[in-house]
Design a protein around this motif. Structure first.
Motif, PDB file in Angstrom:
ATOM      1  N   GLU A 270      55.079  39.820  54.875  1.00 23.50           N
ATOM      2  CA  GLU A 270      54.108  39.862  53.781  1.00 23.50           C
ATOM      3  C   GLU A 270      54.643  39.108  52.568  1.00 23.50           C
ATOM      4  O   GLU A 270      53.928  38.302  51.946  1.00 23.50           O
ATOM      5  CB  GLU A 270      53.802  41.316  53.406  1.00 23.50           C
ATOM      6  N   LYS A 271      55.907  39.334  52.230  1.00 25.88           N
ATOM      7  CA  LYS A 271      56.510  38.625  51.097  1.00 25.88           C
ATOM      8  C   LYS A 271      56.645  37.132  51.378  1.00 25.88           C
ATOM      9  O   LYS A 271      56.346  36.293  50.527  1.00 25.88           O
ATOM     10  CB  LYS A 271      57.890  39.225  50.793  1.00 25.88           C
ATOM     11  N   VAL A 272      57.096  36.814  52.612  1.00 26.82           N
ATOM     12  CA  VAL A 272      57.276  35.409  52.983  1.00 26.82           C
ATOM     13  C   VAL A 272      55.934  34.676  52.966  1.00 26.82           C
ATOM     14  O   VAL A 272      55.821  33.556  52.448  1.00 26.82           O
ATOM     15  CB  VAL A 272      57.939  35.301  54.372  1.00 26.82           C
ATOM     16  N   ALA A 273      54.896  35.298  53.536  1.00 30.80           N
ATOM     17  CA  ALA A 273      53.584  34.646  53.626  1.00 30.80           C
ATOM     18  C   ALA A 273      52.976  34.441  52.244  1.00 30.80           C
ATOM     19  O   ALA A 273      52.414  33.370  51.953  1.00 30.80           O
ATOM     20  CB  ALA A 273      52.647  35.479  54.502  1.00 30.80           C
ATOM     21  N   ASN A 274      53.078  35.439  51.390  1.00 30.21           N
ATOM     22  CA  ASN A 274      52.519  35.281  50.044  1.00 30.21           C
ATOM     23  C   ASN A 274      53.259  34.201  49.259  1.00 30.21           C
ATOM     24  O   ASN A 274      52.648  33.473  48.474  1.00 30.21           O
ATOM     25  CB  ASN A 274      52.550  36.613  49.297  1.00 30.21           C
ATOM     26  N   LYS A 275      54.558  34.081  49.483  1.00 32.60           N
ATOM     27  CA  LYS A 275      55.319  33.012  48.831  1.00 32.60           C
ATOM     28  C   LYS A 275      54.942  31.651  49.405  1.00 32.60           C
ATOM     29  O   LYS A 275      54.778  30.666  48.669  1.00 32.60           O
ATOM     30  CB  LYS A 275      56.817  33.262  49.013  1.00 32.60           C
ATOM     31  N   MET A 276      54.789  31.579  50.737  1.00 31.92           N
ATOM     32  CA  MET A 276      54.433  30.315  51.401  1.00 31.92           C
ATOM     33  C   MET A 276      53.106  29.756  50.900  1.00 31.92           C
ATOM     34  O   MET A 276      52.953  28.553  50.686  1.00 31.92           O
ATOM     35  CB  MET A 276      54.308  30.518  52.915  1.00 31.92           C
ATOM     36  N   TRP A 277      52.122  30.646  50.751  1.00 36.88           N
ATOM     37  CA  TRP A 277      50.749  30.205  50.472  1.00 36.88           C
ATOM     38  C   TRP A 277      50.312  30.508  49.043  1.00 36.88           C
ATOM     39  O   TRP A 277      49.118  30.482  48.738  1.00 36.88           O
ATOM     40  CB  TRP A 277      49.788  30.867  51.463  1.00 36.88           C
ATOM     41  N   LYS A 278      51.278  30.745  48.129  1.00 37.11           N
ATOM     42  CA  LYS A 278      50.930  31.168  46.765  1.00 37.11           C
ATOM     43  C   LYS A 278      50.148  30.105  45.997  1.00 37.11           C
ATOM     44  O   LYS A 278      49.382  30.429  45.080  1.00 37.11           O
ATOM     45  CB  LYS A 278      52.202  31.548  45.988  1.00 37.11           C
ATOM     46  N   ASN A 279      50.326  28.836  46.362  1.00 33.56           N
ATOM     47  CA  ASN A 279      49.660  27.758  45.627  1.00 33.56           C
ATOM     48  C   ASN A 279      48.309  27.367  46.220  1.00 33.56           C
ATOM     49  O   ASN A 279      47.703  26.390  45.775  1.00 33.56           O
ATOM     50  CB  ASN A 279      50.573  26.523  45.561  1.00 33.56           C
ATOM     51  N   VAL A 280      47.854  28.099  47.228  1.00 38.17           N
ATOM     52  CA  VAL A 280      46.548  27.808  47.835  1.00 38.17           C
ATOM     53  C   VAL A 280      45.458  28.377  46.940  1.00 38.17           C
ATOM     54  O   VAL A 280      45.311  29.596  46.812  1.00 38.17           O
ATOM     55  CB  VAL A 280      46.449  28.397  49.259  1.00 38.17           C
TER      56      VAL A 280
END
Length: 551
Positions: A270-280
């Motif tokens: 959850e943390k990794v995914a939100n960081k990965m896609w935070k700029n979408v």
């Protein structure tokens, strides 16, 4: 056609859900899966049935499956493709049409009823029918076909064909669940009904399963438009509505922009995914629903009975019997006779470099000493399927086979599907998990292993930190900083793994069986509390489908 769900629906799960997945591991005999994504989808379908949820799975009937894992004459890996036939599927005599590259393609619909394997029903799609030309028939030949245009065509069939199939079967759907981004074209088919993306979003949810680039597919946006991925809508119309103008179109980003909610598959993920896609821009929220596995399917019932009856001797005796069953397969494949008295380590999962199947042999001299340790002997088994076009992974697999010829206590098994996976989980003492940290979104194989008293020995990634109490119900490997160079991570993690194995695990197994059995029992009890897929299936309904928020 009448409702596909033939069992009585529990009123708290009355929302009608269609679960779209490229693969489902429901039973060994139904070869429409490759690995973890399918294993997860299979457990979800079983638990939907157990909880009497109003759910139907939508997938593809792969004519040749993923591939059949065999051996060449020199015992190296051989990939075979054999056409599959299934008498237990029902034919409702429904055809739908999708457009691929400007050409109409006929899609035949088949149904797997709930009663066949005790799961939610499946709607399965195939283009491999006489009405289509040869090229169209090949769309549903092989799961994850390496040809890019074929992959896109498969996604069109799953997404657009799946929605049309449900409509033709007169199945009302409230929520469409995309298990990974492969089914994304369904949102462009739903636009025909709901007219705006805002309205479509209210009916779509999405699960992202991996931070790996290969699991977040990208295609040239002009190629997607040409092939019909956007279902006849102009590229400019799609780009303007999604505010997404990149030439490389990422299916995960598309799914995040067209879903009301998404989920990652562990707390770390959850943390990794939100960081990965935070700029979408304009993406939906990503919450965490940790993966789980279906105990009814995976657990050995006599072993569970011994646990419930507090029969320590019964647990030890049953575990030895399960090891004997596994070792018969080892002997059958390799000609090696393993001992039920010897600690047995298994590394088995999708065979890919970041999961580090070769970490045990990173320091070969130390590995060699381990394999010749007469005070604390070990037996090690590897198994798993490389992607057919991943030459590096296939070479790794063959290198391990070659290495195994020099050790009577090392085996590499082929045929890693549901039956062998269950055999390995039930017959192993240690289930080894060695991914590079933050790159294993969940790693569910260890859950079903722990259900069978195989102690999870793992890097602190995926689901493991949510479960593990080191030395109580599992063993944890002190894990390198993810920011370190790959070589340094491997060096650090290998040393930590071997130190724990040699100094803690092996002495405990041979010197204190009472304590070892305690760990086995804690593992079996603790894993069921949070990692049985009935918990997961319930959370999907409440947090994703019914919008009740996290409870």
């Amino acid at each position: 056609m009448k409702n596909l769900v033939h069992y009585e629906i529990n009123s708290q799960y009355a929302t009608k859900v269609a679960y779209f997945s490229m693969e489902f591991a429901i039973d060994q005999s139904l070869k429409i899966y490759s690995g973890g994504l399918g294993f997860l989808a299979g457990s979800h379908m079983r638990s939907a049935y157990d909880l009497e949820q109003h759910m139907v799975g939508v997938g593809i009937l792969w004519s040749y499956g993923y591939y059949d894992q065999d051996r060449h004459i020199d015992r190296t890996l051989d990939l075979k493709y054999t056409r599959k036939y299934y008498s237990f599927l029902e034919d409702p005599e429904v055809r739908v049409t999708v457009n691929v590259n400007g050409q109409p393609v006929q899609v035949k619909v088949l149904v797997m009823p709930s009663r066949v394997f005790g799961s939610a029903p499946l709607v399965l799609l195939t283009t491999d029918i006489p009405e289509n030309d040869f090229l169209s028939r090949t769309i549903t030949h092989k799961l994850y076909d390496p040809n890019e245009e074929t992959r896109i065509a498969q996604e069109i069939v799953l997404g657009i064909g799946g929605v049309k199939a449900l409509e033709s079967l007169n199945q009302k759907v409230d929520v469409y669940h995309m298990n990974e981004g492969h089914a994304l074209p369904l949102v462009f088919e739903l636009l025909n009904t709901y007219k705006t993306f805002e309205a479509v979003r209210e009916h779509v949810v999405f699960t992202t399963h991996t931070p790996e680039k290969a699991g977040n597919e990208e295609h040239n946006v002009y190629l997607l438009a040409q092939m019909g991925f956007f279902n006849g809508y102009s590229l400019k119309e799609i780009q303007d509505k999604l505010h997404y103008y990149d030439e490389k179109f990422c299916l995960t980003i598309g799914a995040l922009k067209t879903s009301k909610r998404a989920n990652a598959v562990s707390k770390i993920h959850e943390k990794v995914a939100n960081k990965m896609w935070k700029n979408v821009d304009g993406r939906c929220e990503i919450i965490g629903i940790t993966n789980a596995q279906n105990r009814r399917f995976w657990v050995d019932k006599p072993l569970l009975r011994a646990l419930d009856e507090h029969e320590d001797y019964g647990i030890i005796a049953r575990k030895k019997h399960l090891k004997k069953i596994l070792f018969e397969e080892v002997a059958n494949q390799t000609g090696k006779v393993f001992s039920t008295d010897t600690l047995t380590i298994v590394w088995a999962r999708r065979f890919v470099e970041y999961k580090r199947p070769e970490l045990l042999i990173y320091d070969f001299e130390r590995f060699h000493k381990l394999m010749h340790n007469t005070t604390y002997p070990v037996q090690i088994i590897w198994a798993g399927k490389p992607y057919p076009n991943d030459a590096g992974a296939i070479n790794m697999f063959n290198e391990l086979i070659e290495l195994s010829h020099g050790y009577k206590n090392m085996a590499v098994l082929t045929g890693y599907e549901l039956n062998l996976s269950k055999m390995l989980k039930q017959g192993s003492d240690i289930w080894l998990n060695t991914p590079r940290v933050t790159r294993e979104a969940s790693g569910t194989s260890g859950m079903s292993a722990s259900m069978n008293a195989s102690i999870h020995f793992s890097i602190n990634d995926g689901w493991h930190p949510e479960f593990a109490k080191d030395g109580v119900n599992a063993f944890s490997i002190a894990t390198a900083d993810a920011s370190l160079p790959t070589h340094d991570q491997d060096h650090y993690d290998h040393k930590a793994m071997m130190d724990k194995l040699e100094n803690v695990i092996l002495p405990l197994y041979y010197n204190d069986m009472n304590e070892w059995v305690k760990i086995m029992k804690y593992a079996m009890n603790d894993v069921v509390r949070e990692f049985n897929s009935t918990r997961m299936a319930h959370q999907y309904y409440k947090w994703m489908y019914d919008d009740e928020g996290q409870v």
